[in-house]
Write an enzyme that holds these catalytic residues in place. Structure first.
Site, PDB file in Angstrom:
ATOM      1  N   ARG A 262      -1.457  12.547   1.599  1.00 51.15           N
ATOM      2  CA  ARG A 262      -1.536  13.360   0.384  1.00 51.15           C
ATOM      3  C   ARG A 262      -2.950  13.856   0.164  1.00 51.15           C
ATOM      4  NH1 ARG A 262       2.607  10.070  -3.659  1.00 51.15           N
ATOM      5  NH2 ARG A 262       4.255   9.953  -2.094  1.00 51.15           N
ATOM      6  N   ARG A 277      -5.870   4.961  -4.304  1.00 56.01           N
ATOM      7  CA  ARG A 277      -5.494   6.364  -4.096  1.00 56.01           C
ATOM      8  C   ARG A 277      -6.176   6.904  -2.847  1.00 56.01           C
ATOM      9  NH1 ARG A 277      -3.116   9.594  -7.797  1.00 56.01           N
ATOM     10  NH2 ARG A 277      -3.561   8.043  -9.382  1.00 56.01           N
ATOM     11  N   GLU A 349       1.154   1.584 -10.912  1.00 52.06           N
ATOM     12  CA  GLU A 349       2.375   1.990 -10.213  1.00 52.06           C
ATOM     13  C   GLU A 349       2.364   1.517  -8.760  1.00 52.06           C
ATOM     14  OE1 GLU A 349       3.123   6.219 -10.279  1.00 52.06           O
ATOM     15  OE2 GLU A 349       4.287   6.074  -8.429  1.00 52.06           O
ATOM     16  N   SER A 352       8.160   4.102  -7.272  1.00 47.50           N
ATOM     17  CA  SER A 352       8.745   5.086  -8.177  1.00 47.50           C
ATOM     18  C   SER A 352      10.141   5.362  -7.643  1.00 47.50           C
ATOM     19  CB  SER A 352       7.883   6.346  -8.162  1.00 47.50           C
ATOM     20  OG  SER A 352       8.278   7.218  -9.183  1.00 47.50           O
ATOM     21  N   ARG A 391      -0.850  -0.594  -1.847  1.00 51.10           N
ATOM     22  CA  ARG A 391      -0.993  -1.096  -3.212  1.00 51.10           C
ATOM     23  C   ARG A 391      -0.437  -2.515  -3.331  1.00 51.10           C
ATOM     24  NH1 ARG A 391      -0.059   4.022  -7.389  1.00 51.10           N
ATOM     25  NH2 ARG A 391      -1.750   5.286  -6.521  1.00 51.10           N
TER      26      ARG A 391
END
Length: 427
Positions: A262, A277, A349, A352, A391
Site C-alpha cells: 500500500r 503502517r 485495528e 477488518s 500488527r
RNA sequence: GGAGAGAUGCCGGAGUGGUCGAACGGGCUCGCCUGGAAAGUGAGUGUGCGGUUUAUCCCGUACCGAGGGUUCGAAUCCCUCUCUCUCCGCCA
C-alpha cells in the site's frame, strides 16, 4: 457497483442512503444523463433494427435478381445516422458507467449512523489486558532489544515504511502466519490458496480498489499495467469473477497468506514509528463467497473466525461496528477488530471484516445458479483479515513482554517455534 | 526469445459473407414408457442491455477470446492484442 435498475427506480432512496456515509449523489445530473441515455438507446436500437431488416431484404432481392438500389440508398442513410447515434450513446453509457464505478455501496440498515471514527460503536470487548506492573515498552524498543527489527537497513534499500525482521522476530512472524493458516484450514474449514501478488486492473476494479483509489496502490511499470495487491482480497475474490458457481459448491471459503502493498498516500505523518503502517506487510486473509440468503450469517461467522485467532493468542481486543461514514467504499457493513496495545494504551485495528453484498459481484460478474429460478444470480462476497500478521506480531510483543524485555511465547505458537516458551533478550 | 496450431453455447464439436443464437452429439430439465429402474422415446434447455409489464409473457438489440476495420450485411474476410497448446532455446 449498485444495481442500475434499482438506482433508476429508487434514485432518491439511494441518494439518501449514500448521504448516511457522507457521499453526495448528484440526483440532477444523474437524471439528465439517464433521460438522454434512454432516448438515445431506443433510437439507436430501432436504427439497428431497420438496418437488419434492410440487409435481409437486400440479400433476398439480389438473389431474385430484383433492383435493390432504393434499399441500398436507404441503408446508406440508416448507416450514417446510426454511426452518429451509437457514438453518442456510447459516450453517455461510459459516462454513466464511470458514475456508477465511482459510487460507493449502499449502507446496510444495521450500520450505526455517524460520519466519523468517534461514531463507531463498540459491540463487545474480549480478553483481559495484561497487568504488566511496569511501564510497557513499545514494539520498536522491544524489537531493538532483540536485535530483531532493522528499520534503518530497510530504509537504506527501500525507503521509509519498511522493516527487516531478523532472528527471533522473523521466526515469530512466520510462526504467526503459519498458526493462522493452520487454524483457518483445520478448525474453520477454509481452503488454503496461494495466489498471484500482481493483478490486472480489471481485478482491482472488480473488488473496488479501482478506479477511485488508484493512488493507494503500487502500479508495476511494464508492458502491461499490473498492480501489486493491497490485500489478498483482490486475487481471492476474483477467483469467481466471470464465473457461474453451482449452488452445491457454496459457500466458498478461502484463506491465503500474502504480502500486501500500500502506498499509504494521504497518511503522511501518521504512525510513522514502527511496524503499524508499512508499505509492505503480510496478512492472512479470509474470503467467503455465499448465496445472498446466507451471506449475513457468513459475515458474522467469518468475523468470529478472525476473533478466534485473537482468542487463541489470548490477546485482548474489542469488536467495533463501523459507522456509516467510516465504511470503506465497497462495504455495506464492517466490523473492525481492534487489539489492545499496552504501549499506546489504546486499541488498534488488526482486522477488518466486511460484507459487500452483491457490490463486488456485480463488478466482477460473479454469479451462481439459483436452483429455484434456474437463473444465474449475483453472489455475495465477504472478507476479513484473519489477521494482519505484522500488527499481530506487534500485539504479541507488547502484550507478552516481561520486565527484562523477554517475550513469553503464546502457548499456541510454541509448537511453531520448536517448543520455545520464552524469547530471551540476550540470545 | 524463435517456429507453428488454436480460441464457438454446460461439455465435445460443425459452420469460410446473408434466412446462424448458431448443425450434430453428450449433458441437464420436464413428460411418455415401467411395479420401480435401465434402455427407448417426445419436448425443452444461453447471457447482457433496453422497451413494455413489473408475477409472467412479449418485442427489440447485442454477444461465436478482446478491440478495431471492410461490407447493404461478419462466427465467417482484414488488422492489432490477449490467452491456450506443441516444438526449439533459455531459466528458478
Amino acid at each position: 457497483m449498485l444495481d442500475p435498475n434499482f438506482l433508476r427506480q429508487n434514485t432518491e432512496a439511494v441518494a439518501s442512503n449514500l448521504a448516511r456515509r457522507g457521499h453526495h449523489f448528484d440526483l440532477e445530473s444523474y437524471a439528465a444523463i439517464e433521460k438522454q441515455r434512454k432516448q438515445l438507446q431506443v433510437e439507436t436500437e430501432s436504427l439497428q433494427s431497420r438496418r437488419n431488416t434492410l440487409a435481409k431484404a437486400i440479400g433476398q432481392g439480389k438473389s431474385q435478381g430484383d433492383n435493390v438500389d432504393d434499399l441500398l440508398a436507404e441503408s446508406a442513410e440508416v448507416g450514417e445516422s446510426l454511426k452518429q447515434k451509437s457514438a453518442a450513446l456510447e459516450g453517455l453509457q461510459s459516462e454513466l458507467e464511470a458514475l456508477l464505478l465511482n459510487t460507493p455501496n449502499l449502507v446496510a440498515d444495521a450500520v450505526p449512523d455517524g460520519l466519523e471514527e468517534a461514531d463507531n460503536v463498540v459491540i463487545r470487548e474480549v480478553g483481559e489486558r495484561p497487568g504488566l506492573g511496569f511501564e510497557a515498552r513499545d514494539h520498536v524498543e522491544l524489537g531493538a532489544m532483540h536485535a530483531g527489527m532493522d528499520f534503518e537497513a530497510a530504509a537504506r534499500m527501500s525507503g521509509a515504511r519498511f522493516v527487516v525482521l531478523r532472528g527471533s522476530m522473523a521466526r515469530l512472524h512466520r510462526a504467526l502466519a503459519q498458526f493462522m493458516l493452520d487454524t483457518h484450514v483445520n478448525q474453520h474449514g477454509y481452503e488454503e490458496a496461494n495466489v498471484p501478488f500482481m493483478v490486472l486492473p480489471q481485478a482491482m476494479q472488480g473488488t473496488g480498489q479501482l478506479p477511485k483509489f488508484a493512488d493507494e496502490a503500487f502500479e508495476i511499470q511494464g508492458e502491461h499495467a499490473r498492480f501489486l495487491i493491497p490485500t489478498a482480497e483482490v486475487p481471492l475474490t476474483n477467483l469467481v469473477a466471470d464465473q457461474i458457481i453451482d449452488a452445491g459448491e457454496l459457500p466458498l471459503k478461502w484463506v491465503a497468506h500474502t504480502p500486501c502493498f500500500r502506498s499509504e498516500a494521504g497518511a503522511y505523518g501518521k504512525d510513522t514509528r514502527g511496524m503499524i503502517r508499512q508499505h509492505q506487510f503480510e496478512k492472512v486473509e479470509l474470503v467467503q463467497i455465499a448465496r445472498p440468503d446466507q451471506s449475513q450469517e457468513a459475515f458474522e461467522q467469518l468475523t468470529s473466525h478472525a476473533e478466534a485467532i485473537l482468542q487463541a493468542l489470548k490477546l485482548p481486543y474489542r469488536v467495533v461496528a463501523l459507522c456509516a461514514g467510516d465504511l470503506g467504499f465497497s462495504a455495506q457493513q464492517t466490523y473492525d477488530l481492534e487489539v489492545w496495545l499496552p504501549s499506546q494504551k489504546t486499541h488498534r485495528e488488526i482486522s477488518s471484516c466486511s460484507h459487500f453484498g452483491d457490490f463486488q459481484a456485480r463488478r466482477m460478474k460473479a454469479r451462481w445458479r439459483n436452483p429455484e429460478t434456474n437463473k444465474p444470480e449475483l453472489l455475495h462476497t465477504i472478507n476479513g483479515s484473519g489477521l494482519a500478521v505484522g500488527r499481530t506480531l506487534v500485539a504479541v510483543l507488547e502484550n507478552y513482554q516481561q520486565r527484562d524485555g523477554s517475550i513469553v511465547v503464546p502457548e499456541v505458537l510454541q509448537a511453531y517455534l520448536g517448543g520455545q516458551t520464552v524469547l530471551s533478550v540476550n540470545v
